[in-house]
Structure formats: structure tokens, C-alpha cells
Scaffold this motif. Sequence first.
Motif, short mmCIF file in Angstrom:
data_model
loop_
_atom_site.label_atom_id
_atom_site.label_comp_id
_atom_site.label_asym_id
_atom_site.label_seq_id
_atom_site.Cartn_x
_atom_site.Cartn_y
_atom_site.Cartn_z
N HIS A 51 0.82 -1.22 0.00
CA HIS A 51 0.00 0.00 0.00
C HIS A 51 0.85 1.26 0.00
O HIS A 51 1.91 1.33 0.62
CB HIS A 51 -0.88 -0.01 1.24
CG HIS A 51 -1.50 1.31 1.57
ND1 HIS A 51 -2.32 1.98 0.69
CD2 HIS A 51 -1.44 2.08 2.68
CE1 HIS A 51 -2.73 3.10 1.25
NE2 HIS A 51 -2.21 3.20 2.45
N GLN A 52 0.34 2.26 -0.72
CA GLN A 52 0.97 3.58 -0.72
C GLN A 52 -0.11 4.64 -0.77
O GLN A 52 -0.92 4.66 -1.70
CB GLN A 52 1.91 3.73 -1.92
CG GLN A 52 2.59 5.09 -2.01
CD GLN A 52 3.47 5.22 -3.23
OE1 GLN A 52 4.14 4.26 -3.63
NE2 GLN A 52 3.48 6.38 -3.84
N ASN A 53 -0.16 5.50 0.23
CA ASN A 53 -1.13 6.59 0.21
C ASN A 53 -0.89 7.51 -0.98
O ASN A 53 0.23 7.70 -1.42
CB ASN A 53 -1.05 7.39 1.51
CG ASN A 53 -1.95 6.81 2.59
OD1 ASN A 53 -2.34 5.64 2.52
ND2 ASN A 53 -2.28 7.59 3.59
N GLY A 54 -1.99 8.09 -1.47
CA GLY A 54 -1.87 9.04 -2.56
C GLY A 54 -1.93 8.42 -3.94
O GLY A 54 -1.64 9.10 -4.93
N ARG A 55 -2.31 7.15 -4.03
CA ARG A 55 -2.51 6.53 -5.34
C ARG A 55 -3.75 5.66 -5.28
O ARG A 55 -4.09 5.11 -4.22
CB ARG A 55 -1.30 5.70 -5.77
CG ARG A 55 -1.14 4.39 -5.02
CD ARG A 55 0.04 3.58 -5.53
NE ARG A 55 0.15 2.30 -4.84
CZ ARG A 55 1.17 1.46 -4.96
NH1 ARG A 55 2.19 1.80 -5.73
NH2 ARG A 55 1.18 0.32 -4.32
N PHE A 56 -4.45 5.54 -6.41
CA PHE A 56 -5.66 4.73 -6.45
C PHE A 56 -5.30 3.25 -6.51
O PHE A 56 -4.53 2.82 -7.36
CB PHE A 56 -6.53 5.13 -7.64
CG PHE A 56 -7.34 6.36 -7.38
CD1 PHE A 56 -8.63 6.27 -6.87
CD2 PHE A 56 -6.81 7.62 -7.63
CE1 PHE A 56 -9.37 7.41 -6.61
CE2 PHE A 56 -7.54 8.77 -7.37
CZ PHE A 56 -8.83 8.67 -6.86
N GLU A 57 -5.88 2.50 -5.57
CA GLU A 57 -5.63 1.06 -5.47
C GLU A 57 -6.98 0.35 -5.43
O GLU A 57 -7.93 0.84 -4.83
CB GLU A 57 -4.84 0.76 -4.18
CG GLU A 57 -3.49 1.47 -4.15
CD GLU A 57 -2.89 1.56 -2.76
OE1 GLU A 57 -1.68 1.35 -2.62
OE2 GLU A 57 -3.63 1.88 -1.80
N GLN A 58 -7.04 -0.80 -6.08
CA GLN A 58 -8.29 -1.56 -6.08
C GLN A 58 -8.17 -2.70 -5.07
O GLN A 58 -7.36 -3.61 -5.22
CB GLN A 58 -8.61 -2.13 -7.46
CG GLN A 58 -9.95 -2.86 -7.50
CD GLN A 58 -10.58 -2.86 -8.87
OE1 GLN A 58 -11.18 -1.87 -9.29
NE2 GLN A 58 -10.46 -3.95 -9.59
N VAL A 59 -8.99 -2.61 -4.02
CA VAL A 59 -8.97 -3.58 -2.93
C VAL A 59 -10.23 -4.43 -3.02
O VAL A 59 -11.33 -3.90 -3.24
CB VAL A 59 -8.89 -2.87 -1.57
CG1 VAL A 59 -9.09 -3.87 -0.43
CG2 VAL A 59 -7.55 -2.16 -1.42
#
Length: 243
Positions: free
Chosen positions: A139-147
Motif C-alpha cells: 500500500h501507498q497513500n496518494g494513489r488509487f488502489e483496487q482492494v
Amino acid sequence: MKSRFSLSSAAVAVLTLGLTARAAVFSDFRFQGNLDSTGGSGPSLTDLGPSNGFTTATVDSASKTVFSFARGTGLSLDVSALPDKNLFTVVALFEFTGENSGGYERILQTKNFTTDVGLYWQATSLRFYSSPGGPTGVHQNGRFEQVVLVNDHGNLSGYADGVLQFSAVNDASVSSANLMHFFRDDVGEDSSGQVARLRLYDTALTSLEIAGLDRAAVPEPAEYAAVAGLALLAFGTWRRSRR
């Protein structure tokens, strides 16, 4: 003949995969200026914050309308109509923009605000508390991730950007309040952020179905053209193999 049959089978398999994933959808929120579902039978989302709203963001290299939420707010969904409160798949495409000091950032809560049980980013790993988390550095804050969280009657699987992060046995069933809460925690273990798409399926998606999920916040014409093309390819190949 053999190669033509294989091609046809592959095309049908891909087509079936896409249709299966869409057929089981309970809600599909694309946040194009409202909190209504564009598919399924689920109701609209409820905004839990007075200062939340719609804005634009870059999602997968394209400008999209997204829903922005402040820390401590988020969204809720009434799932009274969900057939089985212990069988579902949640797919969320979002980014967090302000990590809290404790390292936990709540993604999903299916209970009342009386338990820590739920789905989190814990530092850089995905975790369903209190089960062990996945690998770090994801995980990295500030990027869109699909969980993705799959709950098959307590058998849980968590995915980040299509990759399996953990498998666990835990109670993720929806409580008697019949509410799912997104991005909100009762003791401040949450974050501000933006969500581009949120989906709820009334079944446990397979790893193949999860790998085939699209991420677009709005329907892309190419997506439907690809499905139609696969259908024509399968039919045409089948016709040739019959001659």
C-alpha cells in the motif's frame, strides 16, 4: 480443427467470465455526480460527512469524477436486501490521502461501531483484523488502489490490485443493523481520501473473476466492444469448426 476449437473455447471462457462478474452485482457505484447505484438492486449510498463531495482526480491516467471524503466520515450502505449477509464480495477503487498516526486505515466495517473487526490498511499491508495481515510494501497513500474482500461464510480472501494478499477465517458477516461502512472508524483509525468506484457482489468472486475486473470509474466503450468482439469470435470460430 483442434486449434480452432481451443480458440473458440478460450473466447467463450473470457466472455463468460465478464458476464458472470456483472450478473452477480448487488450495487455498482461510479460516483458520477451522485451516490446512486448504476447496476444491481442496492439502494444509494449515504454520505456520512457534511463537507464531502465530488471532485476530479487522475485515475489510471485518465481524469475521472470521484467522491472525496474527510477523515472520520466515509460512506454507508444499507444491505438489508443482500440475500446472504455472510456471502459477498466488495470491490473498492480508492486512494487514502492522509494516513493517521496509528498506522491503521479502515476500509470496510460490517459490524456496529463496537468492534475492531474489519478490513484495514495496516501501514503498507492489507489486513482483516484480527487475522494476520498480508505482505508489507503493498500500500501507498496518494494513489488509487483496487482492494477486494471476498467473504464466503467466514472464509476470507483479500486482494490488492488483483493480487491475493491474505486468506483467513474470520467473522465478516453483516450485523443486524444491515449496514456496511466504508472508510470510517469509530476510534479514528481512518483517513481522508477519494473513491472512484465501489461495487458489492452477492456472491464470492473467484480469483479469475477478480483478475478480470475492470477499474474504470465510468463505462468505457472499448470494454463493451471487446466483449461483443469476443462473442463474434467465438461464434464465428464455432461455425467454421462445424463445417
